[in-house]
Design a protein around this motif. Structure first.
Motif, short mmCIF file in Angstrom:
data_model
loop_
_atom_site.label_atom_id
_atom_site.label_comp_id
_atom_site.label_asym_id
_atom_site.label_seq_id
_atom_site.Cartn_x
_atom_site.Cartn_y
_atom_site.Cartn_z
N GLN A 177 36.55 38.66 21.70
CA GLN A 177 37.23 37.65 20.74
C GLN A 177 36.65 36.05 20.63
O GLN A 177 37.61 35.28 20.18
CB GLN A 177 38.87 37.69 20.65
N GLY A 178 35.70 35.88 21.17
CA GLY A 178 34.99 34.81 20.87
C GLY A 178 34.58 34.05 22.00
O GLY A 178 34.22 32.91 22.47
N GLN A 179 34.93 34.65 23.47
CA GLN A 179 34.69 33.81 24.58
C GLN A 179 33.24 34.02 25.08
O GLN A 179 32.76 33.01 25.47
CB GLN A 179 35.57 34.70 25.73
N SER A 180 32.45 35.12 24.57
CA SER A 180 31.06 35.42 25.01
C SER A 180 30.33 34.55 23.98
O SER A 180 30.56 34.40 22.51
CB SER A 180 30.74 36.98 24.64
N THR A 181 29.19 33.66 24.38
CA THR A 181 28.59 33.00 23.82
C THR A 181 27.62 34.08 22.58
O THR A 181 27.36 33.64 21.49
CB THR A 181 27.55 32.20 24.59
N TRP A 182 27.08 34.86 23.06
CA TRP A 182 26.39 35.70 22.27
C TRP A 182 27.22 37.19 22.20
O TRP A 182 27.57 37.89 23.00
CB TRP A 182 24.87 36.25 23.17
N SER A 183 27.48 37.24 21.02
CA SER A 183 28.45 38.38 20.43
C SER A 183 27.61 39.56 20.29
O SER A 183 26.42 39.62 20.14
CB SER A 183 29.20 38.08 19.17
N SER A 184 28.29 40.79 20.30
CA SER A 184 27.50 41.98 19.97
C SER A 184 27.12 42.30 18.50
O SER A 184 27.69 41.78 17.74
CB SER A 184 28.54 43.18 20.26
N PRO A 185 25.62 42.65 18.29
CA PRO A 185 25.48 42.88 17.24
C PRO A 185 26.06 44.02 16.24
O PRO A 185 25.86 44.34 15.14
CB PRO A 185 23.91 42.96 17.09
N TYR A 186 27.11 44.91 17.07
CA TYR A 186 27.37 46.06 16.55
C TYR A 186 28.96 46.10 16.41
O TYR A 186 29.54 47.09 16.25
CB TYR A 186 26.97 47.41 17.63
N LYS A 187 29.38 44.81 16.36
CA LYS A 187 31.05 44.83 16.00
C LYS A 187 31.52 45.32 14.96
O LYS A 187 32.59 45.70 14.71
CB LYS A 187 31.28 43.28 16.39
N ASP A 188 30.58 45.58 13.97
CA ASP A 188 31.10 45.94 12.57
C ASP A 188 31.26 47.51 12.70
O ASP A 188 31.65 48.36 11.88
CB ASP A 188 30.22 45.48 11.55
N LEU A 189 30.78 48.04 13.77
CA LEU A 189 30.74 49.52 13.98
C LEU A 189 32.15 49.92 14.77
O LEU A 189 32.79 49.16 15.09
CB LEU A 189 29.33 50.11 14.67
N THR A 190 32.43 51.14 14.62
CA THR A 190 33.47 51.61 15.74
C THR A 190 32.95 51.51 17.08
O THR A 190 32.09 51.41 17.42
CB THR A 190 34.00 53.09 15.24
N LEU A 191 33.91 51.41 18.02
CA LEU A 191 33.59 51.38 19.39
C LEU A 191 32.81 52.43 19.66
O LEU A 191 31.62 52.11 20.49
CB LEU A 191 35.12 51.81 20.08
N TYR A 192 32.82 53.81 19.32
CA TYR A 192 31.97 54.86 19.84
C TYR A 192 30.48 54.67 19.31
O TYR A 192 29.56 54.72 19.88
CB TYR A 192 32.41 56.39 19.46
N GLN A 193 30.46 54.45 18.07
CA GLN A 193 29.25 54.21 17.57
C GLN A 193 28.44 53.07 18.05
O GLN A 193 27.35 52.75 18.15
CB GLN A 193 29.16 54.02 15.97
N ALA A 194 29.08 51.82 18.31
CA ALA A 194 28.82 50.71 18.85
C ALA A 194 28.21 51.07 20.19
O ALA A 194 27.05 50.46 20.67
CB ALA A 194 29.67 49.51 18.97
N TRP A 195 28.73 51.86 21.29
CA TRP A 195 28.39 52.18 22.41
C TRP A 195 27.23 52.98 22.27
O TRP A 195 26.28 53.00 23.08
CB TRP A 195 29.51 52.88 22.95
N ARG A 196 27.17 53.91 21.24
CA ARG A 196 26.01 54.84 21.10
C ARG A 196 24.70 54.12 20.86
O ARG A 196 23.71 54.46 21.31
CB ARG A 196 26.22 55.79 20.15
#
Length: 853
Positions: A177-196
């Motif tokens: 939720q903003g703690q990381s300086t570099w955020s995941s590029p897959y945050k718009d995907l679902t958890l499973y799809q981002a992991w995949r």
């Protein structure tokens, strides 16, 4: 593997596999799994959750047997703990005998006597009080185990820990939720799809020994539901075992399972049609299936299930199992506490709430156990002061938006939804420029703070920052170490004076635009007063006293604030309730409904600081001149009560001085700023006259109630289906965190690290932590919280109580399953509600001695 039985069929109603469409079957199984898992709220709203809530339709011991099939979860303290309690005479031989009698009456077959149990406890020796943290036996003879557990038992790598670290890494990145300086590029995907998307290229797990994992992931379906079905079939898991095997997967990562359950059921994010818990199960199952394939692991599923049998019995115990002995000892400790509790009550055939003399002050506190001490000491100051207990949000269910913000915090129990939005402002002035100026200064301050934090954490700035400001920060660290920062805790650093900050508070603006008319406002006020039982006999000053904790450097601070306010301070609720009832239009509407508030009665908001026990009053300048002397006297009594409460708490927090107790509020190294709700054991629904002469040691939730003012039983129904359930949740969280901190607690507080600004990890990896840290339960030498199920005491006719039980299956299940115990006070007599729904009179006598053992 053990060949015990089909694990779940006899305790959960599984679907008819032959009659359901595959999609319906899958949805039903996922629903069963999801029902068992309790959610965990984010740190900013951290509240108590009953980890057993999803299985509370089972009896306490059936639930234990159920969880033992697919997990190492424990629900009973070790025998050594009960031996220590017995040797310290916390319960006696007579209590054990009573426990055997009560438990035998619920269908349990017992083959031992109280004397035999006592002899067994004597063999444990005089155990000291420094018992260590209980730990579950890993990889016990469970029916269902993950393939990671099987692989770990045959190889040197702890595959369970390795996989949990991998899953945790991906979940932390996805939910950041903003703690990381570099955020995941897959945050718009679902958890499973981002992991995949990430796992197809992440080499880490392969380097650790799981060869071919990236290729394995690339062959998985794009939807988690399809992936789960494919993986279960690949592992040859019979459909009859899908529920239990998926539960085994979920309980191998209980923290992230709880978090995804929260995401699935309690967030309102748009576009999240997929179930995050389903996605997590697919991810965890993928590691298990890949490991089984890589290591050529197989399971003899036919030894676990007879395809033609759909209902096999769960054995309650196995040879050498002492669980029933420990259960009897748990019940014995609860009986001992119950007897001690009811003996301290003031009983009479007609319980009165007070006299007809008008009080100088009436103070309404939260039912929180920490309010009991200060209420007792406050009442001892003057007979002219009366106290009440009520849910700390005071029936005001709103979202509170601070000045300059469109959205805010939900100031109500987390199981409810806000009814409207309340805005902060300078409600005593119409000068809008003052608010505009305040907003602008806040924005500038927050912008500079974000810039400074970003510079500190940046790849370039972090090195030069330490080099150039390290010495200056040394002075800051020294100041914090000696408690100097305590003076700055209430400062908001936005250029406004302390007086201006105190003038900020909840306002009534915008309510009509949200449909909250005068009539609806009067409804809220009436509901609060009637549920409180304060409809006549108003004092000169009526104070709604919320509560909040003061602590520094504590990620779990919200867990010490008001649970009724969603893990936040109760200040907005207290001030709004007072503001509402001071309106002449509201008083007129209440008068038309039969509630006459004297014109010279004034309502105030206040806040109880549960770390220091100081009581702070708000909006004092609004008190009429004729009541200023009464206010001064009330504040003086509160000050004296605060000091007495602090003195009483000194030995409990192991402090030698009041200064040491107060320093805990600002000591950033303090792991026990206060004890929170540790020790909670009772929920008492009765007039204050019943408990006023009892020293309850801050172990009881006190809810004011007078059944003579509740002819239709609606107030009692509300109490038993709302505050009582919440108290049960709190009690069960403390219970579970104590008996099994590994699965339901959060371990050692000193090694906690915040992850994603929403949760905590123990160290730099592992599962998400959910429950209470060990330091909130244990002093280091002894238990501060003694795990026992909640004792509910209601002063009302049994027939009124029965009507509520018959109407609400949730309440009935908690009682029949022994998740809590119920005692009624009727006509000066005590009655126990048994698990089979029968009232039994309780004859409270002096406990028998254990002499001769």
């Amino acid at each position: 593997m053990s060949t015990l039985q089909t694990p779940i069929n006899n305790v959960i109603d599984l679907p008819n596999y032959d009659s359901l469409h595959p999609v319906e079957l899958f949805d039903s199984i996922i629903g069963e799994v999801s029902e068992v898992i309790a959610p965990v709220w984010p740190l900013q709203d951290y509240v108590a959750v009953n980890p057993y809530a999803g299985i509370s339709h089972l009896s306490f011991m059936d639930a234990r047997s159920f969880m033992k099939v697919f997990s190492d979860c424990e629900t009973l303290m070790p025998l050594a703990h009960y031996a220590s309690e017995f040797h310290r005479e916390r319960f006696t031989l007579a209590d054990i005998d009573s426990a055997i009698a009560e438990v035998s009456g619920t269908g349990h077959s017992l083959h031992f006597s109280a004397f035999q149990i006592a002899e067994r406890l004597a063999q444990c020796g005089a155990v000291g009080t420094s018992l260590g943290q209980p730990t579950a036996s890993p990889h016990s003879n469970r029916s269902i185990r993950t393939f990671a557990e099987i692989a770990t038992s045959t190889a040197g790598i702890d595959w369970t820990e390795t996989i949990v670290d991998e899953v945790s890494k991906h979940c932390a990145m996805h939910y950041d939720q903003g703690q990381s300086t570099w955020s995941s590029p897959y945050k718009d995907l679902t958890l499973y799809q981002a992991w995949r998307s990430v796992a197809e290229y992440d080499c880490n797990i392969e380097i650790l020994g799981l060869k071919g994992f990236r290729k394995f992931v690339s062959g998985l379906p794009f939807m988690p539901e399809a992936a789960i079905v494919q993986l279960l079939k690949q592992l040859d898991v019979p459909v009859q075992l899908w529920t239990s095997f998926l539960l085994c997967q979920a309980f191998s990562i209980p923290g992230w399972s709880a978090w995804t359950k929260y995401q699935t059921d309690w967030t309102n994010a748009e576009g999240t049609a997929s179930n995050d818990l389903t996605g997590l199960l697919a991810i965890r199952l993928a590691y298990d299936a890949a490991l089984a394939e890589s290591k050529s692991l197989r399971s003899n599923w036919t030894s676990l299930v007879d395809i033609e049998t759909t209902s096999l019995q769960l054995p309650r115990t196995s040879p050498g199992d002492d669980s029933m002995v420990r259960y009897i000892l748990l019940r014995a400790s609860e009986i001992a506490y119950r007897n001690q509790l009811v003996k301290s009550f003031t009983l009479s055939e007609q319980i009165l709430t007070g006299t007809n003399e008008r009080k100088l002050g009436q103070m309404v506190f939260c039912i929180d156990v920490r309010s009991e001490r200060i209420r007792r000491h406050l009442e001892s100051q003057s007979s002219d002061i009366e106290t009440f207990g009520f849910a700390g949000f005071f029936g005001m269910a709103f979202e509170y938006a601070e000045l300059g913000h469109c959205h805010g915090k939900s100031q109500l129990p987390v199981l409810l939804k806000p009814q409207f939005k309340l805005h902060e402002g300078f409600y005593k002035t119409s000068d809008s420029s003052l608010e505009i100026d305040t907003v602008e200064k806040r924005k500038r301050t927050q912008t500079w703070q974000r810039f400074w934090q970003s510079f500190q954490a940046s790849a370039v700035g972090c090195f030069s920052f330490v080099e150039t400001t390290g010495l200056l920060y040394g002075f800051k660290l020294l100041g914090r170490a000696i408690g100097y920062s305590a003076k700055l805790l209430d400062t908001q650093f936005d250029g406004r004076s302390k007086r201006e900050h105190e003038a900020l508070g909840p306002t009534l603006r915008g309510l009509h635009e949200q449909g909250i008319s005068i009539s609806r406002q009067a409804d809220m006020a009436e509901g609060m007063l009637r549920n409180l039982g304060l409809t006549k006999g108003f004092g000169q000053l009526v104070v709604f006293c919320g509560h909040a904790c003061q602590t520094d450097n504590n990620p779990l601070a919200a867990g010490l604030d008001c649970g009724a306010c969603g893990g936040h301070s109760g200040e907005p609720n207290a001030r709004f309730a007072a503001l509402l009832l001071n309106q002449s239009s509201i008083r007129q509407a209440l008068a038309e409904r039969g509630i006459e508030i004297p014109s010279d009665t004034h309502f105030l908001g206040a806040l109880h600081n549960t770390t220091t026990d100081a009581i702070r009053f708000f909006d004092e300048d609004g008190v009429p001149a004729g009541l200023q002397a009464a206010l001064k006297e009330l504040k003086s009594s509160c000050g004296a009560a605060t000091k007495q409460t602090q003195i009483e708490r000194l030995p409990i927090v192991a402090s030698s001085s009041l200064n040491g107790l107060l320093k805990r509020a600002s000591d950033w190294s303090e792991v026990r700023p206060e004890w929170g709700l540790a020790g909670n054991a009772a929920f008492i629904v009765a007039p204050r006259s019943v408990t006023k002469n009892a020293t309850l040691d801050a172990r009881s939730f006190l809810h004011s109630y007078d059944y003579t003012q509740d002819e239709d039983g609606k107030v009692l129904e509300t109490i038993m289906t709302a505050p009582m359930i919440v108290a049960n949740w709190i009690n069960m969280q403390y219970y579970a965190s104590t008996v099994d901190n590994q699965h339901f607690g959060s371990g050692n507080k000193t090694v906690h690290n915040v992850v994603g600004d929403f949760g905590i990890l123990s160290g730099n990896g592992g599962d998400l932590m959910t429950g209470l840290p060990w330091q909130s339960l244990h002093t280091g030498d002894a238990y501060q919280h003694l795990p026992m199920r909640l004792q509910v005491v209601i002063a009302a006719p049994r027939q009124m109580i029965e009507r509520v039980i018959a109407k609400h299956v949730v309440v009935a299940n908690l009682l029949s399953g022994a998740w809590l115990h119920l005692v009624a006070i009727e006509a000066g007599e005590i009655y126990r509600f048994s698990e089979d729904g029968i009232w039994e009179r309780v004859n409270v006598v002096q406990a028998a001695s254990r002499r001769g053992l």
